[in-house]
Design a protein around this motif. Structure first.
Motif, short mmCIF file in Angstrom:
data_model
loop_
_atom_site.label_atom_id
_atom_site.label_comp_id
_atom_site.label_asym_id
_atom_site.label_seq_id
_atom_site.Cartn_x
_atom_site.Cartn_y
_atom_site.Cartn_z
N ALA A 115 34.40 34.10 -43.01
CA ALA A 115 34.39 35.57 -43.11
C ALA A 115 35.65 36.06 -43.82
N VAL A 116 36.79 35.42 -43.55
CA VAL A 116 38.05 35.81 -44.19
C VAL A 116 37.95 35.58 -45.70
N VAL A 117 37.48 34.40 -46.11
CA VAL A 117 37.38 34.07 -47.54
C VAL A 117 36.41 35.01 -48.23
N GLY A 118 35.24 35.23 -47.63
CA GLY A 118 34.24 36.10 -48.24
C GLY A 118 34.73 37.53 -48.37
N TYR A 119 35.41 38.04 -47.34
CA TYR A 119 35.94 39.41 -47.39
C TYR A 119 36.96 39.54 -48.52
N CYS A 120 37.86 38.57 -48.63
CA CYS A 120 38.91 38.64 -49.66
C CYS A 120 38.32 38.58 -51.06
N ARG A 121 37.28 37.79 -51.24
CA ARG A 121 36.65 37.71 -52.57
C ARG A 121 36.07 39.05 -53.00
N LEU A 210 20.40 44.94 -28.75
CA LEU A 210 19.38 45.13 -29.79
C LEU A 210 19.98 44.72 -31.13
N THR A 211 19.31 43.83 -31.86
CA THR A 211 19.81 43.35 -33.14
C THR A 211 18.77 43.56 -34.23
N GLU A 212 19.16 44.25 -35.30
CA GLU A 212 18.24 44.49 -36.42
C GLU A 212 18.22 43.24 -37.31
N ARG A 213 17.03 42.74 -37.61
CA ARG A 213 16.90 41.42 -38.25
C ARG A 213 17.39 41.39 -39.70
N LEU A 214 17.24 42.45 -40.44
CA LEU A 214 17.63 42.45 -41.86
C LEU A 214 19.13 42.64 -42.03
N THR A 215 19.69 43.64 -41.35
CA THR A 215 21.11 44.00 -41.54
C THR A 215 22.05 43.36 -40.53
N ARG A 216 21.49 42.76 -39.44
CA ARG A 216 22.27 42.17 -38.34
C ARG A 216 23.08 43.23 -37.57
N TYR A 217 22.64 44.48 -37.65
CA TYR A 217 23.34 45.54 -36.90
C TYR A 217 23.05 45.37 -35.42
N GLU A 218 24.06 45.62 -34.59
CA GLU A 218 23.96 45.36 -33.15
C GLU A 218 24.18 46.64 -32.33
N TYR A 219 23.30 46.85 -31.36
CA TYR A 219 23.50 47.87 -30.34
C TYR A 219 23.76 47.17 -29.01
N ILE A 220 24.73 47.66 -28.24
CA ILE A 220 25.00 47.14 -26.90
C ILE A 220 24.99 48.32 -25.93
N PHE A 221 24.12 48.24 -24.91
CA PHE A 221 24.03 49.28 -23.90
C PHE A 221 24.30 48.68 -22.52
N PRO A 325 32.49 40.83 -41.61
CA PRO A 325 31.80 40.45 -42.85
C PRO A 325 30.94 39.21 -42.63
N ARG A 326 29.72 39.21 -43.17
CA ARG A 326 28.80 38.09 -42.97
C ARG A 326 28.45 37.46 -44.31
N ARG A 327 28.46 36.15 -44.34
CA ARG A 327 28.09 35.46 -45.57
C ARG A 327 26.65 35.76 -45.96
N ILE A 328 25.75 35.82 -44.94
CA ILE A 328 24.34 36.06 -45.22
C ILE A 328 24.10 37.44 -45.82
N LEU A 329 25.08 38.35 -45.64
CA LEU A 329 25.01 39.70 -46.22
C LEU A 329 25.90 39.81 -47.46
N ARG A 330 26.25 38.66 -48.04
CA ARG A 330 27.17 38.60 -49.19
C ARG A 330 28.52 39.23 -48.84
N TYR A 331 28.93 38.95 -47.61
CA TYR A 331 30.22 39.37 -47.07
C TYR A 331 30.36 40.89 -46.94
N LYS A 332 29.24 41.57 -46.91
CA LYS A 332 29.27 42.97 -46.48
C LYS A 332 29.20 42.96 -44.96
#
Length: 350
Positions: A115-121, A210-221, A325-332
Motif C-alpha cells: 500500500a505504501v509503494v502504490g500510494y507513493c507511485r 457491510l462491504t461493497e464488492r466493487l469499491t471495497r467500501y466498508e460500513y461498521i455499525f 490505498p488498495r492495489r486492486i483499486l490501482r492504489y486508490k
C-alpha cells in the motif's frame, strides 16, 4: 519421457580457473602471444587479454630499471575483489526519504508495504527515490528499517481453499448460486456483503459490517444484540440517509445463514433490493467481507469488549479501512471509489 520446458538459456561461459591462470603465466614466460595462449586454452583472446591486464604489475630490477610482469596470484586477487562488487546495489541512502515515510505509515497507520509503494507511485514527486514492493520487503528482512516482520499483520501466503458446496439445510432466502454473473464478476456498483463481528460472547454488543464488492467500501455499525431486530434498525438508518437512492446504492446484499439475517430478504424486498445467502460453512463466498473483518480484528481483537468502545473508536477503524490505498483499486482508496460511484447514481437520478 520427461521434457525440459525451460526457456532460460544455459550460460556457455565460465570464469578462468587457477589452472588456466597458471597456463597463461607459463605461456607468457615462453614468449607466446595472446592469440596463441587463447588457442591453447580454447578461450577468447579478449578473455586472456583482460586477465593479463588484471594480473600485470610493475617490477624493479637490481639496476633500478622497471618492467611489467603477469602474476596469476595478483590476477586472482583482483578477480575476487571485483566479484564482491557484483550484483545490484542497495538504494538505502538514495531512498532514505521514502523509507522514513514507509516506516511511519506501516508502524503508525498499519499500512502494508505494498500500500505504501502504490500510494507513493500515485501521489508523490520523488518516485526516482523509491523502491518496489519486493525490495521493500527485502529491506525489512535485512533489518534496514525500523519495521520488523512481526510488525506486519500478514506475512504468510495462504493457500486458496477448495470450493466445496454443501447442501443448504436452512432456507433463508435466495441462494448465492442464483446470483447473476454480473455481481459475481464485480462489474457493477451497489452489491454488498454483510456479516457480524462479536466481542465477548456473553452480555456484549456486536458489530455489523457491510462491504461493497466493487469499491471495497466498508460500513461498521454497533448493534445491541446479534438478532433480526438489530439488523432491521441498521437498515432503517441507511434508508433515512440515502432516501430514494437506497435501492440504487444497495442493489443486493449477500449474507451467511446466521439467524440474525432471517428477515433480511423481507427487509430488502420492501426497498426493491435483493438478498442472497451463501452456502453453509462457505465463508469464502463472502471473501471481501471476511477480509475486511480481518482488518477490523487488527484493532478489535477477539475477546475485546465492544461495549467499551466509543463511537469515535469505531469510526476511526471504519475510516482507516476506507482510506487505505488498495492495489486492486490501482492504489486508490475505497472512499474515493465509493464517493465517485455514489455521485454517478445521484447525477443519473437527477
Amino acid at each position: 519421457m520427461a521434457e525440459n520446458n525451460n526457456t532460460t538459456k544455459k550460460r556457455s561461459f565460465k570464469h578462468l580457473s587457477q589452472y588456466e591462470r597458471g597456463m597463461i603465466y607459463t605461456s607468457r614466460e615462453q614468449g607466446k602471444s595472446m592469440h596463441q595462449i587463447a588457442k591453447i586454452l580454447r578461450r577468447a583472446p579478449s578473455t586472456v587479454s583482460r586477465e593479463i591486464r588484471r594480473g600485470t604489475v610493475t617490477q624493479m630490477r637490481s639496476d633500478l630499471t622497471t618492467y611489467e610482469k603477469y602474476f596469476p596470484e595478483v590476477g586472482y586477487e583482483i578477480y575476487k575483489k571485483n566479484r564482491k562488487n557484483c550484483g545490484a546495489k542497495l538504494r538505502v541512502v538514495k531512498a532514505e526519504k521514502f523509507l522514513r515515510f514507509a516506516d511511519g505509515k506501516i508502524l503508525e497507520e498499519k499500512w502494508s508495504p505494498d500500500a505504501v509503494v502504490g500510494y507513493c507511485r500515485n501521489n508523490v514527486y520523488w518516485k526516482e527515490e523509491m523502491v518496489c514492493t519486493k525490495t521493500l520487503y527485502n529491506y525489512i528482512d535485512k533489518g534496514l528499517l525500523r519495521v520488523r516482520n512481526i510488525d506486519l499483520c500478514l506475512k504468510v501466503r495462504l493457500k486458496p481453499k477448495k470450493k466445496i458446496i454443501r447442501k443448504n439445510k436452512k432456507i433463508m432466502g435466495e441462494s448465492i448460486s442464483q446470483r447473476p454473473e454480473e455481481i459475481n464478476k464485480r462489474e457493477s456498483f451497489g452489491h454488498w456483503e454483510i456479516d457480524t463481528v462479536i466481542g465477548k460472547r456473553s452480555n456484549d454488543k456486536a458489530l455489523l459490517t457491510l462491504t461493497e464488492r466493487l469499491t471495497r467500501y466498508e460500513y461498521i455499525f454497533v448493534i445491541d444484540e446479534k438478532d433480526s431486530s438489530s439488523i432491521k434498525k441498521v437498515f432503517d438508518e441507511l434508508k433515512v440517509e440515502y432516501k430514494e437512492n437506497f435501492s440504487k446504492i444497495f442493489k443486493s446484499i449477500t449474507a451467511d445463514n446466521g439467524s440474525e439475517f432471517a428477515e433480511l430478504s423481507e427487509i430488502l424486498k420492501k426497498c426493491e433490493s435483493k438478498a442472497y445467502f451463501s452456502h453453509p460453512y462457505s465463508a469464502f463466498e463472502r471473501g471481501t467481507n471476511e477480509r475486511h473483518n480481518g482488518l477490523i480484528r487488527r484493532f478489535i481483537p477477539k475477546g475485546k469488549t465492544i461495549a467499551d468502545l466509543s463511537e469515535w473508536a469505531i469510526r476511526r477503524v471504519q475510516n482507516w479501512c476506507n482510506q487505505l490505498p488498495r492495489r486492486i483499486l490501482r492504489y486508490k482508496t475505497p472512499e474515493e471509489c465509493f464517493l465517485n460511484e455514489v455521485s454517478k447514481v445521484i447525477n443519473y437520478a437527477q
